[in-house]
Design an enzyme around this catalytic site. Structure first.
Site, short mmCIF file in Angstrom:
data_model
loop_
_atom_site.label_atom_id
_atom_site.label_comp_id
_atom_site.label_asym_id
_atom_site.label_seq_id
_atom_site.Cartn_x
_atom_site.Cartn_y
_atom_site.Cartn_z
CG HIS A 155 4.62 25.69 37.38
ND1 HIS A 155 3.96 24.28 37.41
CD2 HIS A 155 5.06 25.77 36.11
CE1 HIS A 155 4.16 23.95 36.23
NE2 HIS A 155 4.85 24.53 35.45
CB SER A 276 -9.64 44.48 60.05
OG SER A 276 -9.45 43.90 61.53
CE LYS A 282 -5.83 43.00 56.35
NZ LYS A 282 -6.37 41.97 57.12
CD GLU A 289 -10.63 37.59 51.00
OE1 GLU A 289 -9.31 37.70 51.27
OE2 GLU A 289 -11.29 37.92 51.76
#
Length: 476
Positions: A155, A276, A282, A289
């Site tokens: 979970h 970025s 970043k 992704e």
């Protein structure tokens, strides 16, 4: 005049040509179409359906056409609809009317079924090679992290500590199932449909088995109607691919989480991340992704193919032209993802100290306290309640279980003795799971040994099939 235009009194509407033409995408089949045609024309000569001289002329012309297509010197047009008619038109332009004898004893219906199987067979070998490389990268990370302890989750809540190697091996075996599914599908892909004709076979006395053997198929398909209308092998591949990319997506999600400052368990190599345009600090895990995002694309192709087939009567229908783009895109999507994943995993930096720190600062050893009490002859359900109260107390005191004094432990059970601190140590908790398939170090070592044999067997299969296909290419 189209090659099939004898029965028609007027040319097709230009919009019809544009709408029904498949050459924009089925040109991917060019090399396989010619490979099949070379075997077919050799069979026609062997069966004395055409002369050996004509067969030699056609074979020579096909090889010239193949070279021109490969070098982008041939014009493939929508007017000729698909790769089969384009190749035949180019052949006739090259060798004259004798090129028209190539299509004797076959239809585009069995021809395209053959091309699709040849293409997919080649793709399966490439995909298994890439899948094997990913398994090897995961296996190597497991070998290198046999003493690295990681929080295990259910979970997405910390549950029990596991070895990082154990976690990596979970994916090795997950991808092994994918490997086995693809290997098993080979026997259904690797059967020749050529000779089924449009739907009923052909009146020419051909030798289907000769063509099958020449193209390294395991045999021929059994029924001509089924041969030209079967796309089960495409559906099966799309289903297998959907599972593979779903597994990649699950691993991607963990890599994205683990890379965040909130987890900080790993760092992906700079070569597999992006930055970025606005925020200079970043470092984004774009590869996992994007793989995660492309999962829906592959699963969508599976749903599309199933929906296309669901209402089709026997035998061939134009709807089946929709079998190609989804399959081609799935092959390229999967190959791209797997090619990136293996080196990304291989170069991934594992932050062992951060993982251990996370395990040391949670309550994931609570089950071991309950098991300890069970050994002291306390029923598990009662032990569970005692540990629940102990954890609640610890939370209120802003302590972890290993921070409690023996006196604090004894508030909840006199059965707890000083040896509890050894029992609750993270590595003790891990090694206590000494069951087959468990996370204890010796059990993970067993898994590594099991996987080593599986990876070797996979490699042997891939090498065998690669050799067969390479020989066919050289012979062509």
């Amino acid at each position: 005049m189209k090659l099939w235009g004898g029965r028609f009194t007027k040319p097709t509407n230009q919009l019809v040509d544009e709408y029904t033409a498949s050459i924009r995408f089925d040109q991917k089949l060019a090399a396989f179409d010619i490979q099949g045609s070379l075997a077919h024309v050799a069979m026609l000569a062997k069966c004395e359906i055409i002369s050996q001289k004509d067969a030699d002329t056609i074979a020579k012309g096909l090889k010239i056409v193949a070279e021109k297509i490969e070098n982008e010197e041939a014009e493939l047009t929508e007017a000729n609809e698909d790769i089969h008619m384009n190749v035949e038109k180019l052949l006739i332009d090259e060798v004259g009317a004798v090129g028209g004898k190539l299509h004797t004893g076959r239809s585009r219906n069995d021809q395209v079924a053959l091309d699709m199987r040849l293409y997919l067979r080649d793709a399966l070998v490439t995909i298994t090679e890439l899948l094997g490389q990913l398994q090897q990268a995961l296996y190597t990370q497991a070998q290198q992290n046999l003493d690295t302890v990681l929080p295990g989750y259910t979970h997405l809540q910390r549950a029990q500590p596991v070895l990082f190697a154990h976690h990596m091996m979970a994916y090795v075996f997950m991808f092994q199932r994918d490997m086995e599914r693809i290997i098993d599908s080979w026997k259904r892909v690797n059967r020749s449909p050529l000779g089924a004709g449009a739907l009923a076979g052909t009146s020419f006395v051909i030798d289907r088995h000769y063509v099958a053997e020449a193209l390294a198929f395991d045999g021929v398909t059994e029924n001509s109607l089924d041969s030209v209308s079967d796309r089960d092998f495409v559906v099966e591949f799309l289903a297998d691919a959907s599972l593979i990319i779903t597994h990649l997506s699950r691993l991607s999600e963990e890599l994205v989480q683990w890379s965040s400052a909130e987890f900080d368990f790993i760092e992906l190599d700079d070569a597999f991340c992006t930055g970025s345009s606005m925020m200079p600090q970043k470092k984004n895990p774009d590869v996992p992704e994007l793989v995660r995002g492309k999962t829906g694309r592959v699963v969508g192709h599976l749903m599309g193919m199933l929906t296309t087939l669901k209402g089709l009567p026997l035998a061939y229908n134009k709807d089946m032209q929709e079998d190609k783009e989804g399959m081609f895109d799935t092959v390229e999507t999967l190959k791209g993802a797997l090619a990136l994943f293996a080196p990304m995993i291989e170069t991934m930096h594992v932050k062992k100290e951060k993982m251990y720190e996370a395990v040391a600062k949670d309550y994931s050893n609570a089950t071991d306290l309950a098991d300890y009490l069970v050994v002291k002859n306390i029923p598990f359900r009662e032990a569970h309640a005692i540990v629940g109260q102990t954890v609640l107390y610890s939370i209120e005191q802003q302590k972890y279980l290993l921070d409690l004094t023996l006196a604090e432990f004894k508030q909840f059970s006199d059965a707890i003795e000083a040896d509890i601190y050894d029992v609750l140590a993270p590595k003790s908790v891990v090694n206590a799971r000494n069951v087959a398939g468990g996370t204890a170090k010796n059990r993970v070592e067993e898994q590594l040994k099991q996987a080593e044999a599986l990876l070797e067997a996979n490699h042997t299969w891939i090498k065998e099939k690669s050799t067969i296909l390479q020989k066919l290419t050289l012979d062509k």
